[in-house]
Design a protein around this motif. Structure first.
Motif, PDB file in Angstrom:
ATOM      1  N   ALA A 269      53.611  36.340  34.897  1.00 38.22           N
ATOM      2  CA  ALA A 269      54.053  35.537  36.044  1.00 38.22           C
ATOM      3  C   ALA A 269      53.500  33.926  36.366  1.00 38.22           C
ATOM      4  O   ALA A 269      53.910  33.414  37.370  1.00 38.22           O
ATOM      5  N   LEU A 270      52.881  33.368  35.208  1.00 36.57           N
ATOM      6  CA  LEU A 270      52.462  32.199  35.103  1.00 36.57           C
ATOM      7  C   LEU A 270      51.198  31.798  36.285  1.00 36.57           C
ATOM      8  O   LEU A 270      50.935  30.739  36.375  1.00 36.57           O
ATOM      9  N   PHE A 271      50.598  33.186  36.880  1.00 35.64           N
ATOM     10  CA  PHE A 271      49.269  32.848  37.830  1.00 35.64           C
ATOM     11  C   PHE A 271      48.256  33.105  36.699  1.00 35.64           C
ATOM     12  O   PHE A 271      48.011  33.887  35.854  1.00 35.64           O
ATOM     13  N   VAL A 272      47.190  32.093  37.227  1.00 34.40           N
ATOM     14  CA  VAL A 272      46.051  32.155  36.413  1.00 34.40           C
ATOM     15  C   VAL A 272      44.868  33.335  36.784  1.00 34.40           C
ATOM     16  O   VAL A 272      44.940  33.213  38.026  1.00 34.40           O
ATOM     17  N   HIS A 273      44.352  33.925  36.054  1.00 30.67           N
ATOM     18  CA  HIS A 273      43.364  35.108  36.278  1.00 30.67           C
ATOM     19  C   HIS A 273      42.045  34.551  35.758  1.00 30.67           C
ATOM     20  O   HIS A 273      42.262  34.190  34.680  1.00 30.67           O
ATOM     21  N   ARG A 274      41.096  34.685  36.532  1.00 33.22           N
ATOM     22  CA  ARG A 274      39.679  34.568  35.966  1.00 33.22           C
ATOM     23  C   ARG A 274      38.907  36.001  35.866  1.00 33.22           C
ATOM     24  O   ARG A 274      38.857  36.596  36.761  1.00 33.22           O
ATOM     25  N   MET A 275      38.657  36.347  34.511  1.00 33.14           N
ATOM     26  CA  MET A 275      38.125  37.728  34.459  1.00 33.14           C
ATOM     27  C   MET A 275      36.867  37.580  33.247  1.00 33.14           C
ATOM     28  O   MET A 275      36.966  36.708  32.229  1.00 33.14           O
ATOM     29  N   TRP A 276      36.125  38.777  33.069  1.00 36.46           N
ATOM     30  CA  TRP A 276      35.297  39.097  32.114  1.00 36.46           C
ATOM     31  C   TRP A 276      35.993  39.874  31.093  1.00 36.46           C
ATOM     32  O   TRP A 276      36.563  40.965  31.357  1.00 36.46           O
ATOM     33  N   VAL A 277      35.822  39.439  29.792  1.00 32.91           N
ATOM     34  CA  VAL A 277      36.413  40.253  28.693  1.00 32.91           C
ATOM     35  C   VAL A 277      35.270  40.523  27.584  1.00 32.91           C
ATOM     36  O   VAL A 277      34.419  39.587  27.748  1.00 32.91           O
ATOM     37  N   ASP A 278      35.566  41.298  26.644  1.00 35.50           N
ATOM     38  CA  ASP A 278      34.437  41.183  25.685  1.00 35.50           C
ATOM     39  C   ASP A 278      34.489  40.147  24.729  1.00 35.50           C
ATOM     40  O   ASP A 278      35.652  39.538  24.403  1.00 35.50           O
TER      41      ASP A 278
END
Length: 69
Positions: A50-59
């Motif tokens: 949807a073109l929204f930016v998400h900030r997240m922790w990933v491996d």
């Protein structure tokens, strides 16, 4: 307006590709913004379908250098 709506990737950080093991994203293109002290988890900013930016922790094993762009 775009910055306040969460549609822009951050300027700082390293451009990366986050592979599909971390989830299904619009393009996989993201920005690495932080690495945990044990270097097992990476904080990325990535754009969804949807073109929204998400900030997240990933491996970190799912985060790869992006070459050529």
């Amino acid at each position: 307006a775009l910055a306040s709506s969460g549609c822009l990737l951050p300027n700082g950080g390293t451009t990366v590709f986050v592979d599909s093991r971390s989830g299904r994203f619009w393009s996989g293109k993201g920005v690495l913004t932080e690495v945990s002290p044990d270097q097992k988890h990476c904080r990325v900013a990535i754009r969804d379908r949807a073109l929204f930016v998400h900030r997240m922790w990933v491996d970190c094993v799912t985060v790869h250098p992006r070459v050529g762009d």
